[in-house]
Design a protein around this motif. Structure first.
Motif, PDB file in Angstrom:
ATOM      1  N   ASP A  30       0.846  -1.186   0.000  1.00 21.69           N
ATOM      2  CA  ASP A  30       0.000   0.000   0.000  1.00 21.69           C
ATOM      3  C   ASP A  30       0.887   1.243   0.000  1.00 21.69           C
ATOM      4  O   ASP A  30       2.122   1.152  -0.067  1.00 21.69           O
ATOM      5  CB  ASP A  30      -0.948   0.001   1.204  1.00 21.69           C
ATOM      6  CG  ASP A  30      -0.213  -0.066   2.542  1.00 21.69           C
ATOM      7  OD1 ASP A  30       1.030   0.082   2.548  1.00 21.69           O
ATOM      8  OD2 ASP A  30      -0.884  -0.254   3.570  1.00 21.69           O
ATOM      9  N   GLY A  31       0.276   2.415   0.070  1.00 20.37           N
ATOM     10  CA  GLY A  31       1.028   3.665   0.044  1.00 20.37           C
ATOM     11  C   GLY A  31       1.990   3.795   1.206  1.00 20.37           C
ATOM     12  O   GLY A  31       3.094   4.346   1.053  1.00 20.37           O
ATOM     13  N   MET A  82       5.587   4.342  -8.293  1.00 13.01           N
ATOM     14  CA  MET A  82       4.476   4.367  -7.339  1.00 13.01           C
ATOM     15  C   MET A  82       3.169   4.700  -8.043  1.00 13.01           C
ATOM     16  O   MET A  82       3.136   5.565  -8.922  1.00 13.01           O
ATOM     17  CB  MET A  82       4.717   5.414  -6.247  1.00 13.01           C
ATOM     18  CG  MET A  82       5.744   5.042  -5.217  1.00 13.01           C
ATOM     19  SD  MET A  82       5.999   6.368  -4.009  1.00 13.01           S
ATOM     20  CE  MET A  82       4.392   6.356  -3.164  1.00 13.01           C
ATOM     21  N   HIS A  98      -2.138   7.353  -6.903  1.00 10.13           N
ATOM     22  CA  HIS A  98      -2.964   7.577  -5.717  1.00 10.13           C
ATOM     23  C   HIS A  98      -2.200   7.306  -4.418  1.00 10.13           C
ATOM     24  O   HIS A  98      -2.665   7.667  -3.341  1.00 10.13           O
ATOM     25  CB  HIS A  98      -4.223   6.697  -5.770  1.00 10.13           C
ATOM     26  CG  HIS A  98      -3.926   5.217  -5.777  1.00 10.13           C
ATOM     27  ND1 HIS A  98      -3.705   4.510  -6.942  1.00 10.13           N
ATOM     28  CD2 HIS A  98      -3.793   4.312  -4.757  1.00 10.13           C
ATOM     29  CE1 HIS A  98      -3.470   3.235  -6.649  1.00 10.13           C
ATOM     30  NE2 HIS A  98      -3.509   3.087  -5.333  1.00 10.13           N
ATOM     31  N   ASP A  99      -1.026   6.653  -4.518  1.00  9.94           N
ATOM     32  CA  ASP A  99      -0.231   6.370  -3.312  1.00  9.94           C
ATOM     33  C   ASP A  99       0.757   7.479  -3.001  1.00  9.94           C
ATOM     34  O   ASP A  99       1.342   7.510  -1.914  1.00  9.94           O
ATOM     35  CB  ASP A  99       0.538   5.055  -3.480  1.00  9.94           C
ATOM     36  CG  ASP A  99      -0.361   3.834  -3.286  1.00  9.94           C
ATOM     37  OD1 ASP A  99      -1.396   3.981  -2.604  1.00  9.94           O
ATOM     38  OD2 ASP A  99      -0.021   2.764  -3.821  1.00  9.94           O
ATOM     39  N   THR A 138       2.003  10.797  -1.717  1.00 10.03           N
ATOM     40  CA  THR A 138       1.563  11.772  -0.723  1.00 10.03           C
ATOM     41  C   THR A 138       2.587  12.902  -0.661  1.00 10.03           C
ATOM     42  O   THR A 138       3.669  12.792  -1.249  1.00 10.03           O
ATOM     43  CB  THR A 138       1.452  11.113   0.660  1.00 10.03           C
ATOM     44  OG1 THR A 138       2.770  10.702   1.080  1.00 10.03           O
ATOM     45  CG2 THR A 138       0.531   9.904   0.632  1.00 10.03           C
TER      46      THR A 138
END
Length: 471
Positions: free
Chosen positions: A73-74, A100, A103-104, A106
């Motif tokens: 996941d992120g 990546m 949406h992951d 940040t």
């Protein structure tokens, strides 16, 4: 193991991993235990282990764990990105960032890559990532501070100031101001650092950040460098009014300022109010400051107090800088006996091997006391080759010793000339001869130096003119 025990075991393992303070073996043991209990594929547990490896600089097991994760996941991506960034793997970090999922990503992901480039000194790539984060609305004050810090550390204060002026969407925090002030200070522009501090204080309102101990330490250092002790004292008053507890850095800055402006009592007052046990940097500042103000005995007492305090409450051990400050204090106060004792204690008692700078302090101490012969003997017994500074000190004092100093001066000047003819101290013997009105010797010595210098100029790569084979 029963299925009902898995969640509890998983929670216990996660707590053990995140709270681990042990060594590599302990982390590997927890990893093995996770595999035995069937939790190896758990994303949360694997990410916790991955972050732990990364924080300890264990990149290889972190990369292996990340590669073996069936699902990422992120948080896992960011943990691996942080591990690569901490290890200075800029290219690998950028490659992972590009892989990546969108949406992951940040703000932390962008900041990690940005910081990687800044640390590597690749400011062009860092600026590219920074501007891209702005377009992606993924920037934060951390992004701005990282880019500004990169420019500051590279000495590009114009670029840093340009970004500082553009900060409208992201309000400046105290780190922003501190970074700019420190950048100007490190570039050798304390006046600009003070101007930045004044600007911060003039804008004090609900949105303006409150200055910290770092802010105050930076501006006090700037005040000391420009000799604006009135402003430095005013800053100290502000520290008290804000009920700010000075840390070791701010305390050292204040003590250094007070010592340099001759306010010894105020410096010692600051020292006495340092919270906790003073560190070595604090003690060194006090010892050097007392010596600079002609209080050699006070400096020696401070050193003895430091040693005693270390035995009882801390593990502060004197270093090379401590003894340079201490022996210099003895030299300027004429404390020959104390200087001899402290110099003799360095290695056997305190584990600090004397270097050329310590021998230089002792030579200066002995020569100032008229003990030229003892100083010469000390230089002759040095375990390392005496440098021009040590020999120059001998030569300087030999000039005030009349006829007795001629042989010493000749010996010292010859040693200096052998090391570097461009050193001004090599010409000190001419001044010694001139003070004794030996004008023929003056001309002879200067001619020797000029002839020797000519040989140096004619040097060929790898060998001198007299090494050349005959045609």
């Amino acid at each position: 193991m029963q299925p009902t025990m898995l969640p509890r075991g998983r929670t216990t393992l996660i707590r053990a991993v995140t709270g681990s303070r042990g060594c590599h073996r302990e982390e590997q043991a927890l990893h093995c235990l996770a595999c035995k209990l069937g939790h190896a594929s758990d994303v949360v547990l694997a990410t916790a282990l991955l972050a732990r490896y990364g924080k300890r600089g264990l990149l290889a097991p972190a990369q292996r764990l990340f590669d073996e994760m069936p699902h990422r996941d992120g948080v896992a991506f960011n943990a691996m990105l942080a591990a690569l960034g901490a290890s200075g793997k800029t290219a690998d970090a950028r490659s992972l960032f590009d892989r990546m999922p969108e949406h992951d990503r940040t703000p932390a992901s962008w900041n990690t890559v940005l910081t990687c480039y800044c640390r590597a000194g690749d400011l062009a790539s860092a600026r590219e990532v920074f501007e891209a984060s702005l377009r992606a609305t993924m920037s934060s004050v951390v992004s701005w501070n990282a880019m500004i810090d990169g420019y500051c550390k590279a000495g590009r204060m114009d670029a840093a100031h340009e970004l500082f002026g553009r900060m409208d969407s992201s309000p400046r925090d105290v780190v922003t101001w501190n970074t700019m002030m420190a950048g100007y200070l490190h570039r050798g522009d304390p006046v600009a650092a003070i101007a930045m501090f004044r600007q911060l204080m003039q804008q004090q309102d609900q949105q303006t950040p409150r200055p910290t101990a770092v802010t105050m330490a930076t501006v006090v250092t700037a005040c000391t460098q420009v000799g604006d002790f009135a402003l430095g004292r005013a800053v100290h008053l502000s520290v008290r009014q804000l009920r700010m507890i000075p840390d070791a850095v701010l305390s050292n800055a204040l003590m250094d300022m007070y010592f340099k402006c001759g306010s010894v009592d105020h410096a010692l007052e600051v020292f006495s109010t340092i919270p906790g046990v003073p560190n070595l940097f604090c003690w060194n500042t006090v010892i050097a400051g007392l010596g600079r103000n002609g209080q050699g005995k006070g400096a020696v007492k401070a050193f003895r107090d430091m040693v005693e305090t270390s035995k009882k409450r801390s593990n502060v051990k004197p270093d090379a800088a401590t003894f340079v400050a201490l022996l210099s204090a003895c030299s300027h106060s004429g404390l020959v006996r104390e200087g001899r004792e402290l110099f003799a204690e360095m290695l056997p008692v305190h584990g600090a091997a004397p270097g050329a700078e310590h021998y230089g302090c002792m030579v200066d101490l002995l020569c100032r006391a008229g003990l030229l012969g003892e100083a010469v003997q000390l230089v002759r017994t040095m375990p390392v080759r005496p440098n021009a500074k040590v020999l120059g000190c001998l030569l300087l004092h030999a000039r005030s010793s009349g006829e007795d100093g001629v042989k010493v001066g000749e010996w010292a000047a010859k040693r200096i000339a052998e090391q570097d003819l461009r050193d001004g101290a090599a010409y000190g013997l001419s001044n010694l001869y001139a003070s004794l009105q030996r004008w023929d010797h003056v001309e002879e010595h200067r001619s020797e130096l000029l002839n020797a210098a000519a040989v140096v100029v004619r040097k060929v790569a790898g060998r001198t003119s007299y090494d050349l084979p005959a045609a």
